[in-house]
Scaffold this motif. Structure first.
Motif, PDB file in Angstrom:
ATOM      1  N   CYS A  69       0.654  -0.906  -0.040  1.00 17.72           N
ATOM      2  CA  CYS A  69       0.273   0.300   0.211  1.00 17.72           C
ATOM      3  C   CYS A  69       0.897   1.054   0.213  1.00 17.72           C
ATOM      4  O   CYS A  69       1.706   1.194   0.992  1.00 17.72           O
ATOM      5  CB  CYS A  69      -1.055  -0.114   1.537  1.00 17.72           C
ATOM      6  SG  CYS A  69      -2.126   1.593   1.746  1.00 17.72           S
ATOM      7  N   CYS A  99      -7.571   5.076   1.675  1.00 17.82           N
ATOM      8  CA  CYS A  99      -7.726   4.597   0.524  1.00 17.82           C
ATOM      9  C   CYS A  99      -7.610   4.915  -0.920  1.00 17.82           C
ATOM     10  O   CYS A  99      -9.191   5.748  -1.210  1.00 17.82           O
ATOM     11  CB  CYS A  99      -8.128   3.493   0.336  1.00 17.82           C
ATOM     12  SG  CYS A  99      -8.411   2.107  -0.810  1.00 17.82           S
ATOM     13  N   CYS A 106      -5.739   1.906  -5.552  1.00 15.60           N
ATOM     14  CA  CYS A 106      -4.748   1.853  -6.978  1.00 15.60           C
ATOM     15  C   CYS A 106      -5.218   0.045  -6.682  1.00 15.60           C
ATOM     16  O   CYS A 106      -4.511   0.302  -7.807  1.00 15.60           O
ATOM     17  CB  CYS A 106      -3.183   2.569  -5.800  1.00 15.60           C
ATOM     18  SG  CYS A 106      -2.973   1.166  -4.536  1.00 15.60           S
ATOM     19  N   CYS A 136      -2.307  -3.198  -3.207  1.00 10.76           N
ATOM     20  CA  CYS A 136      -3.343  -4.759  -2.024  1.00 10.76           C
ATOM     21  C   CYS A 136      -3.431  -5.746  -2.530  1.00 10.76           C
ATOM     22  O   CYS A 136      -3.498  -6.962  -2.365  1.00 10.76           O
ATOM     23  CB  CYS A 136      -3.602  -3.954  -0.373  1.00 10.76           C
ATOM     24  SG  CYS A 136      -5.321  -3.246  -0.983  1.00 10.76           S
TER      25      CYS A 136
HETATM   26 FE1  SF4 Z   1      -3.186   1.032  -0.256  1.00  9.55          FE
HETATM   27 FE2  SF4 Z   1      -5.499  -1.000  -1.325  1.00  9.55          FE
HETATM   28 FE3  SF4 Z   1      -6.184   1.625  -0.826  1.00  9.55          FE
HETATM   29 FE4  SF4 Z   1      -4.134   1.435  -2.769  1.00  9.55          FE
HETATM   30  S1  SF4 Z   1      -6.491   0.615  -3.010  1.00  9.55           S
HETATM   31  S2  SF4 Z   1      -4.843   2.489  -1.638  1.00  9.55           S
HETATM   32  S3  SF4 Z   1      -2.622  -0.673  -1.301  1.00  9.55           S
HETATM   33  S4  SF4 Z   1      -5.511  -0.163   0.669  1.00  9.55           S
END
Ligand code: SF4
Length: 505
Positions: A19, A46, A49, A52
């Motif tokens: 992340c 969040c 993206c 994760c």
């Molecule tokens: Fe973090 Fe996952 Fe959100 Fe991306 S999608 S910002 S990796 S929690």
């Protein structure tokens, strides 16, 4: 729109490192990581993206808008974790935002001339494989992976419920190491039967034992050894096709099963025994178990908890999934009024039982048509009853003694380690005594996983545990405490003999 982490989270924290905005917590450096049931994404931070989700080894992370069915509640579950926590940007020290958790590196202990070790890892479940991963990634070691079973995987194959395919996907992470050019597998080889700990110690620079906790804890009540009383390891092995468990190990001729315990394993057993076999047909369930479930008479599984619903052993994600099912009724047997009072106060663990049906059940009558799971709290098991085979249990509670007829009793109160011949063993904890993973009194033996720390923590907990043990091993080499032995003629002879032994059909 944010992402959310769901039921099958293995807490190995691969997502935390991925992340870019530090919105997944608790991280391995935070106090509540060790006891976390799952990790949580902060929806306020969040940035959507998806990094994760790509990093998650068990497919537990999804965009909020895609969550449906039993997973629909996980947006709320993730958000609740952050209800009284500051966002990453509001924390007093914003420095960790882009480096929430740097995976510890072994650079600190690995000088450029670090020798190539010959290491045996005994046990191919998650703990053993995380150790293998660290050895192969951070050193030029050669690894011999030994398992007493004819197939690798340990608990991933034979412990994870077959209807949790996402969790089983962690094995894909490990597959790449099983086919690594510096790894050899020796399957169907048992320490103490086919090879001794002394032989392994003499043949390898180091031996890491990751043999788990392969027995069910005893209850210590009369009737425990009657036919029809089985440990959870037998029940779980049965539906997973464990080679040590007979197809007929579970008698399903009665209409009621009692499961002693209310942890996640107890919930797994109850769920598998009450799920429509057609719904299990596409899962990893053993074909023999599925065939027996098709002729099963079981309509009710009673989960016996010693204490109240406020301190139940199950995790919130597993109970949440159970209460969202529409094919099985979840009933709280409010035999003494105590469970109801706790639930009414919203104090049951996870606050999930408010919607469950509540009754005072008369167990003398057969269960009604359909399938149901009964949660009976504050019930102390006194005896497993029966003459030639189990016919029920006798329990006591605040309202006196009750008898619950049942054709099968499953003991699901935890696992216990088994001694490894040639290694010390602490009977009280069921573990091998160690210091940072180094076996006490041994020159080159190490432990990792449940045989090291006891049977707690899920798959992901083994990642940090393996890092601790492998770190100790590497520190020992650097400090000179563990000296990789030069290839001598004698050692060559021992290795050759061992290789022939381990390679035999
Ligand atoms: Fe973090 Fe996952 Fe959100 Fe991306 S999608 S910002 S990796 S929690």
């Amino acid at each position: 729109m944010a992402f959310a982490i769901t039921q099958t989270c293995c807490t190995d924290a691969s997502c935390v490192a991925a992340c870019p905005v530090n919105c997944i917590h608790p991280t391995p450096g935070e106090a509540d990581f060790a006891t976390a049931e799952i990790l949580y994404i902060d929806p306020r931070v969040c940035i959507d993206c998806g990094a994760c989700a790509d990093a998650c080894p068990v497919d537990a992370i999804f965009p909020l808008e895609s969550l449906s069915g039993p997973l629909a509640a996980y947006g709320e579950v993730n958000a609740e974790y952050y209800a009284d926590r500051p966002t990453a940007a509001q924390r007093p020290d914003p420095a960790p935002i882009f480096h929430a958790w740097d995976p510890p590196s072994f650079d600190r202990v690995i000088p450029p001339d670090f020798p190539a070790l010959d290491v045996a890892v005994v046990g191919s479940g998650p703990a053993g494989m995380y150790a293998v991963q660290d050895l192969l990634l951070h050193t030029s070691s050669r690894v011999t992976l030994i398992d007493r079973l004819p197939v690798p995987g340990g608990l991933v194959n034979f412990g994870v419920a077959p209807d949790h395919p996402s969790t089983k996907r962690i094995s894909e992470t490990f597959d790449r190491y099983r086919s690594h050019h510096r790894l050899r597998m020796r399957l169907g080889v048992e320490v103490g039967r086919d090879v001794t700990a002394e032989q392994l110690a003499a043949s390898y620079d180091a031996v890491i034992y990751a043999v788990g906790a392969p027995t069910s804890r005893d209850l210590g009540v009369p009737g425990e050894d009657l036919p029809g009383s089985v440990g959870a390891i037998t029940a779980v092995g049965w539906y997973n096709g464990h080679p040590d468990v007979a197809d007929a190990a579970l008698g399903l001729g009665g209409d009621r099963v009692v499961v002693v315990g209310n942890g996640n394993v107890a919930l797994d057993v109850a769920r598998i025994l009450t799920t429509d076999p057609d719904d299990l047909a596409g899962t990893a369930i053993s074909p023999a178990a599925l065939a027996r479930l098709r002729t099963s008479s079981v309509r009710e599984v009673v989960l016996l908890g010693r204490r109240g619903p406020d301190v139940a052993a199950y995790t919130r994600p597993e109970m949440l999934a159970l209460t969202r099912r529409d094919d099985v009724e979840v009933v709280v047997d409010d035999h003494d009024g105590l469970a109801g009072a706790i639930i009414d106060a919203g104090a049951d663990k996870g606050g999930l039982l408010a919607t469950a049906k509540r009754e005072v059940l008369d167990h003398a009558t057969p269960p009604p048509p359909g399938r149901r799971i009964v949660l009976r709290f504050s019930s102390m098991l006194e005896e497993i009853t029966g003459t030639d085979a189990v016919d029920g249990v006798r329990v006591t509670g605040a309202d006196g003694t009750a008898t619950i007829p049942a054709g099968l009793v499953v003991r699901a109160i935890g696992h216990r380690g088994r001694p490894v011949p040639g290694l010390p063993f602490d009977e009280a904890s069921g573990t091998v005594p160690h210091e940072g993973g180094r076996v006490v009194g041994a020159s080159n033996a190490y432990v990792v996983g449940w045989i090291k720390r006891g049977p707690s923590g899920g798959i992901g907990a083994n990642r940090a545990d393996a890092r601790d043990t492998v770190g100790t091993l590497l520190d020992d080499v650097v400090s000179g405490r563990l000296a990789p032995r030069r290839r001598s003629r004698d050692r060559g002879r021992v290795r050759g003999a061992l290789r022939r032994l381990l390679a035999r059909p």
